[in-house]
Design an enzyme around this catalytic site. Structure first.
Site, PDB file in Angstrom:
ATOM      1  N   ASP A  51      38.584  -2.922 -19.204  1.00 24.10           N
ATOM      2  CA  ASP A  51      38.129  -1.564 -18.913  1.00 24.10           C
ATOM      3  C   ASP A  51      38.053  -0.777 -20.226  1.00 24.10           C
ATOM      4  O   ASP A  51      37.446  -1.243 -21.195  1.00 24.10           O
ATOM      5  CB  ASP A  51      39.066  -0.925 -17.874  1.00 24.10           C
ATOM      6  N   TYR A  98      37.456   9.993 -21.572  1.00 23.84           N
ATOM      7  CA  TYR A  98      36.112  10.122 -21.019  1.00 23.84           C
ATOM      8  C   TYR A  98      35.379  11.319 -21.613  1.00 23.84           C
ATOM      9  O   TYR A  98      34.167  11.251 -21.860  1.00 23.84           O
ATOM     10  CB  TYR A  98      36.185  10.270 -19.499  1.00 23.84           C
ATOM     11  N   HIS A 147      36.847  -5.278 -10.161  1.00 28.38           N
ATOM     12  CA  HIS A 147      37.092  -4.763 -11.509  1.00 28.38           C
ATOM     13  C   HIS A 147      38.450  -5.197 -12.046  1.00 28.38           C
ATOM     14  O   HIS A 147      38.633  -5.322 -13.254  1.00 28.38           O
ATOM     15  CB  HIS A 147      37.024  -3.230 -11.455  1.00 28.38           C
TER      16      HIS A 147
END
Length: 282
Positions: free
Chosen positions: A101, A208, A262
């Site tokens: 990730d 982010y 994921h």
């Protein structure tokens, strides 16, 4: 996994879980969002038993590591400099690097920016940064998969949403997107403890925010031998991103997991551990 110790890196205190012989080849494992070093718990033992010196940091902003203020402290080159600084702290000029990730995105950057430092690279469900926007332009549905990135840009609101109901949204980010039983109640308690550290939620979101608000130059190609592990049932990242990322590697291969999500290193931990050992020993 041991309780870890603190390393001073890039002017910050990073909490690092360690295992394996001190004179073994160094392998650094980088976690993603919303995990911390605990996210690699299944792989630490097999790597250490195989003779590797394993270092698993809580990356900046997470769990027991420092959480510098400001979005600028979480730009990709700065996150990458933490990894290089950690390898320096262990006295290793060259090392193996593994990331999942967000940890995978950092690992891609480090491998491209510091090719002389990386022996071998392994990535789990994380795209090479240079391929994301070109892929989205060709496949607009990927933008819909990444809707949460826009939500995370809202200061204050995003923090409240993630923390509400005893971190209900973060718990669901793990349990609702993985195979049933992947994360136990005990696991979720460990994650909840990490999320509740002062300043952690804002710091995690700033990864982010920095990605969107601070333009990063192209990362470039990766020279180190690379193995990509990819769960094809990833709800956030299309499998085409793995193929596009492979094209950025001088020497790479993909190991597909058709029934994994994921969270491939959790759901298929035996196979991922075996694949890592095969790749890193080669």
């Amino acid at each position: 996994m041991d309780s870890g110790r603190i390393h001073r890196v890039s002017g910050l205190d990073l909490h690092v879980v360690e295992a394996g012989p001190e004179d073994g080849p160094l392998v650094i494992l980088l976690h993603g969002f919303p995990e911390f070093s605990y996210g690699w718990r299944h792989q630490v033992g097999p790597l250490a038993e195989a003779g590797f010196r394993v270092a698993v940091p809580d990356q900046r902003g997470y769990a027991r590591s420092d959480k510098p203020a400001g979005i600028g402290a979480y730009r990709l080159p700065i996150l990458g400099s933490d990894v290089i600084g950690l390898a320096d702290a262990y006295g290793h000029d060259r090392f193996h690097l593994v990331g999942h990730d967000w940890g995978g995105i950092v690992a891609w950057w480090v491998a491209a920016a510091h090719p002389q430092r990386i022996e071998r690279l392994a990535i789990a469900n994380a795209p090479h940064p240079d391929v994301v926007w070109p892929f989205i332009r060709r496949h607009p549905t990927q933008l819909l998969r990444s809707y949460y990135v826009a939500l995370f840009q809202m200061p204050g609101l995003a923090e409240r949403l993630l923390a509400a109901g005893d971190y209900r949204a973060l718990r669901r980010a793990l349990t609702a997107t993985s195979r049933r039983g992947t994360f136990s109640d005990e696991d979720l308690d460990r994650y909840r403890e990490a999320w509740s550290q002062p300043g952690a939620i804002t710091a995690m979101l700033n990864w982010y925010r920095a990605l969107v608000q601070r333009k990063t130059p192209p990362v470039g190609r990766v020279r180190a031998p690379t193995r990509i592990f990819w769960g094809k049932r990833d709800g956030a990242l299309a499998s085409g991103l793995a193929k596009a990322s492979l094209a950025m590697c001088d020497a790479g291969a993909i190991t597909w997991f058709p029934d994994a999500s994921h969270w491939v290193q959790h759901e298929e931990h035996l196979s991922v551990s075996a694949g890592l050992l095969s790749h890193l020993r080669a």
